[in-house]
Design an enzyme around this catalytic site. Sequence first.
Site, PDB file in Angstrom:
ATOM      1  CG  HIS A 100      -3.884  -0.176   6.707  1.00 57.19           C
ATOM      2  ND1 HIS A 100      -4.001   0.539   7.806  1.00 57.19           N
ATOM      3  CD2 HIS A 100      -2.744   0.197   5.957  1.00 57.19           C
ATOM      4  CE1 HIS A 100      -2.938   0.935   7.891  1.00 57.19           C
ATOM      5  NE2 HIS A 100      -2.297   0.937   6.782  1.00 57.19           N
ATOM      6  CG  HIS A 146       0.010   4.280   4.907  1.00 51.91           C
ATOM      7  ND1 HIS A 146      -0.811   3.459   5.580  1.00 51.91           N
ATOM      8  CD2 HIS A 146      -0.918   5.265   4.470  1.00 51.91           C
ATOM      9  CE1 HIS A 146      -2.065   4.017   5.943  1.00 51.91           C
ATOM     10  NE2 HIS A 146      -2.220   5.190   4.898  1.00 51.91           N
ATOM     11  CG  HIS A 165       3.907  -1.853  11.421  1.00 53.36           C
ATOM     12  ND1 HIS A 165       4.739  -0.918  11.511  1.00 53.36           N
ATOM     13  CD2 HIS A 165       2.969  -1.725  10.141  1.00 53.36           C
ATOM     14  CE1 HIS A 165       4.315   0.199  10.700  1.00 53.36           C
ATOM     15  NE2 HIS A 165       3.377  -0.525   9.966  1.00 53.36           N
ATOM     16  CG  ASP A 195       0.691  -1.529   7.614  1.00 49.39           C
ATOM     17  OD1 ASP A 195       1.447  -1.986   7.904  1.00 49.39           O
ATOM     18  OD2 ASP A 195       0.791  -0.191   7.854  1.00 49.39           O
ATOM     19  CG  ASP A 240       4.712   2.895   7.520  1.00 54.27           C
ATOM     20  OD1 ASP A 240       3.763   3.459   6.920  1.00 54.27           O
ATOM     21  OD2 ASP A 240       4.523   1.986   8.464  1.00 54.27           O
ATOM     22  CG  HIS A 241       3.897   0.045   4.344  1.00 56.48           C
ATOM     23  ND1 HIS A 241       4.151  -1.253   4.932  1.00 56.48           N
ATOM     24  CD2 HIS A 241       3.632   0.686   5.510  1.00 56.48           C
ATOM     25  CE1 HIS A 241       3.788  -1.214   5.997  1.00 56.48           C
ATOM     26  NE2 HIS A 241       3.350  -0.281   6.249  1.00 56.48           N
ATOM     27  CG  HIS A 296      -0.361   0.074   2.437  1.00 57.66           C
ATOM     28  ND1 HIS A 296       0.339  -1.148   3.011  1.00 57.66           N
ATOM     29  CD2 HIS A 296      -0.439   0.969   3.489  1.00 57.66           C
ATOM     30  CE1 HIS A 296       0.897  -0.755   4.427  1.00 57.66           C
ATOM     31  NE2 HIS A 296       0.252   0.565   4.511  1.00 57.66           N
TER      32      HIS A 296
HETATM   33 FE    FE Z   1       2.538   0.656   8.277  1.00 59.34          FE
HETATM   34 ZN    ZN Z   2      -0.086   1.305   6.615  1.00 58.89          ZN
END
Ligand code: FE
Ligand code: ZN
Length: 257
Positions: free
Chosen positions: A113, A56, A169, A130, A58-59, A54
């Site tokens: 998400h 985001h 995570h 996530d 942090d990905h 996805h």
């Molecule tokens: Fe994440």
């Molecule tokens: Zn995420």
Amino acid sequence: MKIVTIPCLQDNFAYLLICKKTKEAAVVDPSEQAPVRKAVEQEGVKLTTILNTHHHWDHVGGNKELKALYPELTIYGHDSDRGRIPEQTEFLKNGDGVRFGEQSGSFLHNPGHTSGAITYVFGKTAFTGDTLFAGGCGRLFEGTPAQMYDSLNFNIGRLPDETELYFGHEYTEANLRFALTVEPGNAEIQKKLAAVTALRSSGAFSTPTTIAVERQTNPFLRCYSAEIHTTLKSKDPNHDLSEKNVFRTLRELKNHF
Ligand code: FE
Ligand code: ZN
């Protein structure tokens, strides 16, 4: 296929997938460039592919720099994430396949998400980002509880019991502590929490899990549980116990845990 877990940032996981036949590799969700590059060099493989679950940050945070280092990278994401995943080259739509080296896989579209969230599946191995975490699930940023319920219970939940799930995570301990607040008598959760606490204190990670374990320990796959129903009824005697309503309440309780 060999899988190497790459811890990134605070508690993110990227995964290096290595095709043993060709020594080509794909990385799932590179949060940042440096640890991924280090793993690629240590393994002596050629990085050809990024698989983003996805959009985001942090990905996808490592996409741009990895693309600069490895200009031929193929970068997969869902079609609806067009414009949100940096350097994306493949725009997955229903029925499309995913490949690198001699490995071929598929994907499940799991809105909840985010609207474009996907899970990559290679044989008996899946990368859930996530959407599903061990003992929990992602927050609902762009989807409804009903969508996330279906993503977890009908899409991911349909995979065979022995499927290994690699998640985005290291949240397992907190997730299981929450799970025990709604299902305190579940011995499988108690056992797993003890095991994960020991694992974490030795510096190890709790990824991957399996579908079978999640069915026993993840409250978001257990919306039918009589004990969870009792817990929700004790908070609200009129609580509607349809599974999607149970899911909605569990997700809200977890948000404030
Ligand atoms: Fe994440
Ligand atoms: Zn995420």
